[in-house]
Design a protein around this motif. Sequence first.
Motif, PDB file in Angstrom:
ATOM      1  N   ARG A  78       0.890  -1.164  -0.103  1.00  0.00           N
ATOM      2  CA  ARG A  78      -0.111  -0.021   0.011  1.00  0.00           C
ATOM      3  C   ARG A  78       0.873   1.249  -0.002  1.00  0.00           C
ATOM      4  N   SER A  79       1.925   1.267   1.027  1.00  0.00           N
ATOM      5  CA  SER A  79       2.758   2.636   1.125  1.00  0.00           C
ATOM      6  C   SER A  79       3.599   2.618  -0.147  1.00  0.00           C
ATOM      7  N   THR A  80       4.080   1.594  -0.641  1.00  0.00           N
ATOM      8  CA  THR A  80       4.816   1.817  -1.993  1.00  0.00           C
ATOM      9  C   THR A  80       4.162   2.247  -2.951  1.00  0.00           C
ATOM     10  N   LEU A  81       2.900   1.573  -3.329  1.00  0.00           N
ATOM     11  CA  LEU A  81       2.245   1.974  -4.481  1.00  0.00           C
ATOM     12  C   LEU A  81       1.618   3.566  -4.393  1.00  0.00           C
ATOM     13  N   ALA A  82       1.344   3.917  -2.997  1.00  0.00           N
ATOM     14  CA  ALA A  82       0.756   5.305  -3.075  1.00  0.00           C
ATOM     15  C   ALA A  82       2.107   6.411  -3.048  1.00  0.00           C
ATOM     16  N   GLU A  83       3.195   6.068  -2.628  1.00  0.00           N
ATOM     17  CA  GLU A  83       4.240   6.780  -3.007  1.00  0.00           C
ATOM     18  C   GLU A  83       4.834   6.798  -4.303  1.00  0.00           C
ATOM     19  N   ALA A  84       4.703   5.752  -5.086  1.00  0.00           N
ATOM     20  CA  ALA A  84       4.697   5.910  -6.451  1.00  0.00           C
ATOM     21  C   ALA A  84       3.918   6.664  -7.274  1.00  0.00           C
ATOM     22  N   ALA A  85       2.607   6.518  -6.928  1.00  0.00           N
ATOM     23  CA  ALA A  85       1.334   7.473  -7.468  1.00  0.00           C
ATOM     24  C   ALA A  85       1.888   8.896  -7.072  1.00  0.00           C
ATOM     25  N   ALA A  86       1.823   9.167  -5.955  1.00  0.00           N
ATOM     26  CA  ALA A  86       2.099  10.667  -5.411  1.00  0.00           C
ATOM     27  C   ALA A  86       3.381  11.146  -6.182  1.00  0.00           C
ATOM     28  N   GLY A  87       4.544  10.460  -6.541  1.00  0.00           N
ATOM     29  CA  GLY A  87       5.493  10.906  -7.088  1.00  0.00           C
ATOM     30  C   GLY A  87       5.299  11.259  -8.588  1.00  0.00           C
ATOM     31  N   CYS A  88       4.255  10.719  -9.137  1.00  0.00           N
ATOM     32  CA  CYS A  88       3.954  10.875 -10.561  1.00  0.00           C
ATOM     33  C   CYS A  88       2.631  11.772 -10.813  1.00  0.00           C
ATOM     34  N   GLY A  89       2.089  12.523  -9.559  1.00  0.00           N
ATOM     35  CA  GLY A  89       0.942  13.124  -9.712  1.00  0.00           C
ATOM     36  C   GLY A  89      -0.236  12.437  -9.897  1.00  0.00           C
ATOM     37  N   CYS A  90      -0.188  11.321  -9.452  1.00  0.00           N
ATOM     38  CA  CYS A  90      -1.431  10.369  -9.395  1.00  0.00           C
ATOM     39  C   CYS A  90      -1.959  10.010  -8.145  1.00  0.00           C
ATOM     40  N   ALA A  91      -3.206   9.517  -7.828  1.00  0.00           N
ATOM     41  CA  ALA A  91      -3.618   9.009  -6.675  1.00  0.00           C
ATOM     42  C   ALA A  91      -3.688   7.119  -7.090  1.00  0.00           C
ATOM     43  N   SER A  92      -3.591   6.635  -5.688  1.00  0.00           N
ATOM     44  CA  SER A  92      -3.744   5.171  -5.666  1.00  0.00           C
ATOM     45  C   SER A  92      -4.632   4.800  -4.915  1.00  0.00           C
ATOM     46  N   THR A  93      -5.530   3.570  -5.005  1.00  0.00           N
ATOM     47  CA  THR A  93      -6.714   2.962  -4.339  1.00  0.00           C
ATOM     48  C   THR A  93      -6.055   1.628  -4.441  1.00  0.00           C
ATOM     49  N   LEU A  94      -6.467   0.740  -3.346  1.00  0.00           N
ATOM     50  CA  LEU A  94      -5.932  -0.710  -2.990  1.00  0.00           C
ATOM     51  C   LEU A  94      -7.275  -1.228  -2.296  1.00  0.00           C
ATOM     52  N   ARG A  95      -7.778  -2.655  -2.789  1.00  0.00           N
ATOM     53  CA  ARG A  95      -8.730  -3.004  -2.053  1.00  0.00           C
ATOM     54  C   ARG A  95      -8.475  -4.664  -1.916  1.00  0.00           C
ATOM     55  N   ARG A  96      -8.807  -5.270  -0.875  1.00  0.00           N
ATOM     56  CA  ARG A  96      -8.351  -6.499  -0.505  1.00  0.00           C
ATOM     57  C   ARG A  96      -9.763  -7.030  -1.027  1.00  0.00           C
ATOM     58  N   THR A  97      -9.666  -8.003  -1.944  1.00  0.00           N
ATOM     59  CA  THR A  97     -10.820  -8.991  -2.472  1.00  0.00           C
ATOM     60  C   THR A  97     -11.128 -10.239  -1.943  1.00  0.00           C
ATOM     61  N   PHE A  98      -9.990 -10.843  -1.214  1.00  0.00           N
ATOM     62  CA  PHE A  98      -9.684 -12.304  -0.797  1.00  0.00           C
ATOM     63  C   PHE A  98      -8.679 -12.437   0.259  1.00  0.00           C
TER      64      PHE A  98
END
Length: 419
Positions: A306-326
């Motif tokens: 979660r933290s890695t993807l959020a950091e990568a998204a923010a660094g590119c001016g993007c937003a990330s969401t993560l949902r646990r499905t199983f």
Amino acid sequence: MSEPRIDAERFLGRLDAFARIGATPKGGVNRQALSPEDRRARRLLAELGQARGFGPGQDAIANLFIRREGKDNSRPRVLIGSHLDSQLTGGRFDGALGTLAAFEVLEALEDAGAETPFPVEAVAWTNEEGSHYQPGCMGSMAFASGSIPEQWTSLRGHDGSLFADELQATLEALPEAATRPLGFPIAAYLELHIEQGPSLESENIPIGIVEGIQGTRWLEVEITGQSAHAGTTALGLRRDAMAAAVRGLDRLYAEIMPRDARARFTVGRLAVERGAVNAIPEKICFTIDLRHPESAVLDRLETFIRSTLAEAAAGCGCASTLRRTFDMPPTVFSSLLLERLNEAADSLGLASKSMLSGAFHDALFVNRVAPTAMIFVPCRDGLSHNEAEYVEPDQAVAGAQMLLASTLTVLDNWGQILL
């Protein structure tokens, strides 16, 4: 009474006979759950059982049970088996090996005139694979919970078929099978299966004694940026969802599995929304399959993802969401049953190793209601869910012998196991 023995020729012949049901040109099988081919395999197993005097039964989810009576039929039975359904282009051993070995155990007991203290039953669980209808392991899941989730009835398969209709047709195809309750007391459950990995073959070990099944989490990720022209948008003005996804995944691939040999990290699906050759992607969606034998490590890894993807998204001016499905917690099998399995391997002179299962099986759910253990045998190149899946005949027979010896030692020590 003679000593029960596996009839190798009969057992291997049964494997060949069932492999012809749904056979594919490349030597595999396409025998998906609740399909006409699945019904043919179920009918053949029921007829083979009736020919030996074993009574067939089925429950509301179409789990098929073949029962050999014991001395005291009021006691909880020992259950052994696996499944008969396959992937669309599956192999001939995944599931069928364990189910037919379980039936061969019943026949070996009958041939020897063995009187068991209570019944022994072979089971073919419904829809372990999940290739026709999802989720997988429907039969064992419903058995363990005692109910069929209401949402399953409206499921449709990849071919458009309605689950409720095909389930009813499957039940009606075996009118001679006695109706069983969905879930009933069992003394223990044993499942023989191919390893679906290379370790036993590479180490030249014929038997794996499975101590448990690693935990699994499925995550769905969305990274959202802004679509813009590929040719006119400078780097500083870009909100590139693809760049964010690549940056985050690069770090996850570099750190999760290389730092922990027991971790498994897989991105199985990735989709680009509004994908065009001359446009910056607005949204990237992908799945993550995360596995580990320790729940605490799964928690830590999910937080890291979660933290890695959020950091990568923010660094590119993007937003990330993560949902646990199983979320399937790790499973540990009965230590007393595992002791019996080790005794069985020693009595047969078969080398064995303790191991974890990377894939989940019906045993995972049965373990919630009864002492459970699994036996693995090698498969060539560790290949499974593939038409080229192959188990050497002597290794298939060794697995059946191990299942028979394990069943006998469980029967001899049932009081201790049930403590």
